[in-house]
Design an enzyme around this catalytic site. Structure first.
Site, PDB file in Angstrom:
ATOM      1  N   GLU A 179       0.772   5.755   0.486  1.00 34.48           N
ATOM      2  CA  GLU A 179       0.060   7.001   0.755  1.00 34.48           C
ATOM      3  C   GLU A 179       0.719   8.079  -0.092  1.00 34.48           C
ATOM      4  O   GLU A 179       1.920   8.003  -0.399  1.00 34.48           O
ATOM      5  CB  GLU A 179       0.109   7.374   2.235  1.00 34.48           C
ATOM      6  CG  GLU A 179      -0.508   6.346   3.169  1.00 34.48           C
ATOM      7  CD  GLU A 179      -1.983   6.089   2.936  1.00 34.48           C
ATOM      8  OE1 GLU A 179      -2.646   6.948   2.306  1.00 34.48           O
ATOM      9  OE2 GLU A 179      -2.476   5.040   3.381  1.00 34.48           O
ATOM     10  N   HIS A 185      -5.704   6.246   7.517  1.00 33.82           N
ATOM     11  CA  HIS A 185      -5.002   5.384   6.582  1.00 33.82           C
ATOM     12  C   HIS A 185      -3.507   5.427   6.890  1.00 33.82           C
ATOM     13  O   HIS A 185      -2.959   6.473   7.241  1.00 33.82           O
ATOM     14  CB  HIS A 185      -5.226   5.843   5.138  1.00 33.82           C
ATOM     15  CG  HIS A 185      -6.602   5.578   4.637  1.00 33.82           C
ATOM     16  ND1 HIS A 185      -6.864   5.112   3.377  1.00 33.82           N
ATOM     17  CD2 HIS A 185      -7.811   5.696   5.240  1.00 33.82           C
ATOM     18  CE1 HIS A 185      -8.171   4.977   3.209  1.00 33.82           C
ATOM     19  NE2 HIS A 185      -8.763   5.329   4.325  1.00 33.82           N
ATOM     20  N   GLU A 200      -6.819  17.669   1.804  1.00 35.60           N
ATOM     21  CA  GLU A 200      -7.737  16.527   1.764  1.00 35.60           C
ATOM     22  C   GLU A 200      -6.986  15.218   2.000  1.00 35.60           C
ATOM     23  O   GLU A 200      -7.504  14.304   2.647  1.00 35.60           O
ATOM     24  CB  GLU A 200      -8.460  16.468   0.415  1.00 35.60           C
ATOM     25  CG  GLU A 200      -9.428  17.614   0.167  1.00 35.60           C
ATOM     26  CD  GLU A 200      -8.729  18.847  -0.417  1.00 35.60           C
ATOM     27  OE1 GLU A 200      -7.477  18.877  -0.441  1.00 35.60           O
ATOM     28  OE2 GLU A 200      -9.444  19.777  -0.829  1.00 35.60           O
ATOM     29  N   ASP A 211       0.852  -1.188   0.000  1.00 35.97           N
ATOM     30  CA  ASP A 211       0.000   0.000   0.000  1.00 35.97           C
ATOM     31  C   ASP A 211       0.888   1.239   0.000  1.00 35.97           C
ATOM     32  O   ASP A 211       2.043   1.190   0.459  1.00 35.97           O
ATOM     33  CB  ASP A 211      -0.916   0.019   1.228  1.00 35.97           C
ATOM     34  CG  ASP A 211      -1.927   1.166   1.172  1.00 35.97           C
ATOM     35  OD1 ASP A 211      -2.587   1.323   0.129  1.00 35.97           O
ATOM     36  OD2 ASP A 211      -2.037   1.907   2.158  1.00 35.97           O
TER      37      ASP A 211
END
Length: 236
Positions: A11, A155, A54, A9
């Site tokens: 970010e 997250h 955001e 994953d």
């Protein structure tokens, strides 16, 4: 043959690498033959640009936090070597792979595209096939497969990879004919009908082997059967 999978994953500073957005965190956990090895890869990256508000709301990673972190070119070779030859397990793979390819391409050092050095398995596509018409976000899958994601208040690449590894193992646990409608009804009623993986730390099963005397007695009995009936079914 040992199958190596990397649950991965990332970010990022924003949504689209074509708009100049960059990776700021990479988190990976390694599976070999469906077992976690502990050979993980985790790094924060200074994107050399600001993070959209955001995005900060989603992952909580700030510009100040990343100020002293390495640039992507400092970790690129190590990351490339780590994933090379593995099957990548990613939720919504086009997003992460798109950013990875963009980062490697910007270095102009001859790195191959991800799909040229890795197989890619998209668990979002898999989940949509298994659960059509339902929510298939990582949080939704955790609820559906009874996986604890209570630590996921924001997250985070490594935490999300660890959670996704549990989700992936649950989704591919071999229950091909699971009655999904019945399962969803049970889950909504809190009946505890979720799939539960056995802990890798559980004690091994006790295997009892026949003694030499028992094996001799068995062979003697088989000889008697053969004499009475000809070659037995067990020896055909």
């Amino acid at each position: 043959m040992h199958k190596r999978q990397i649950v991965l994953d990332t970010e990022t500073t924003g949504i689209d690498p074509k708009e100049g957005h960059r990776i700021i965190e990479i988190g990976c956990v390694e599976l070999v033959n469906r077992r976690l090895t502990g050979n993980n890869f985790h790094v924060y990256i200074n994107p050399q640009r600001s993070i959209e508000e955001e995005a900060i709301d989603v992952h909580g990673i700030t510009n100040e936090f990343l100020r002293d972190k390495p640039f992507f070119h400092h970790v690129a070779q190590e990351f490339y070597d780590y994933i090379q030859g593995a099957e990548l397990v990613i939720h919504n793979a086009p997003f992460d792979v798109g950013f990875m390819d963009h980062e490697f391409a910007m270095l102009n050092q001859g790195f191959a595209k991800t799909h040229e050095v890795c197989e890619v398995l998209d668990t979002l596509v898999m989940a949509r096939d298994l659960h059509p018409g339902q929510k298939n976000s990582l949080d939704a899958l955790c609820r559906r497969y009874d996986i604890d994601n209570s630590k996921r208040t924001l997250h985070g690449a490594l935490l999300d990879s660890e959670i996704l590894s549990d989700v992936y193992l649950a989704m591919t646990g071999g229950q091909k004919k699971l009655n999904l409608a019945q399962y969803n009804e049970q889950a909504q009623q809190g009946s505890g009908g979720g799939i539960r993986r056995l802990s890798a730390e559980r004690a091994p099963l006790n295997v009892v082997l026949a003694t030499a005397e028992e094996l001799d007695a068995h062979e003697a009995r088989m000889e008697l059967v053969n004499k009475a009936c000809g070659q037995s079914l067990w020896q055909q």
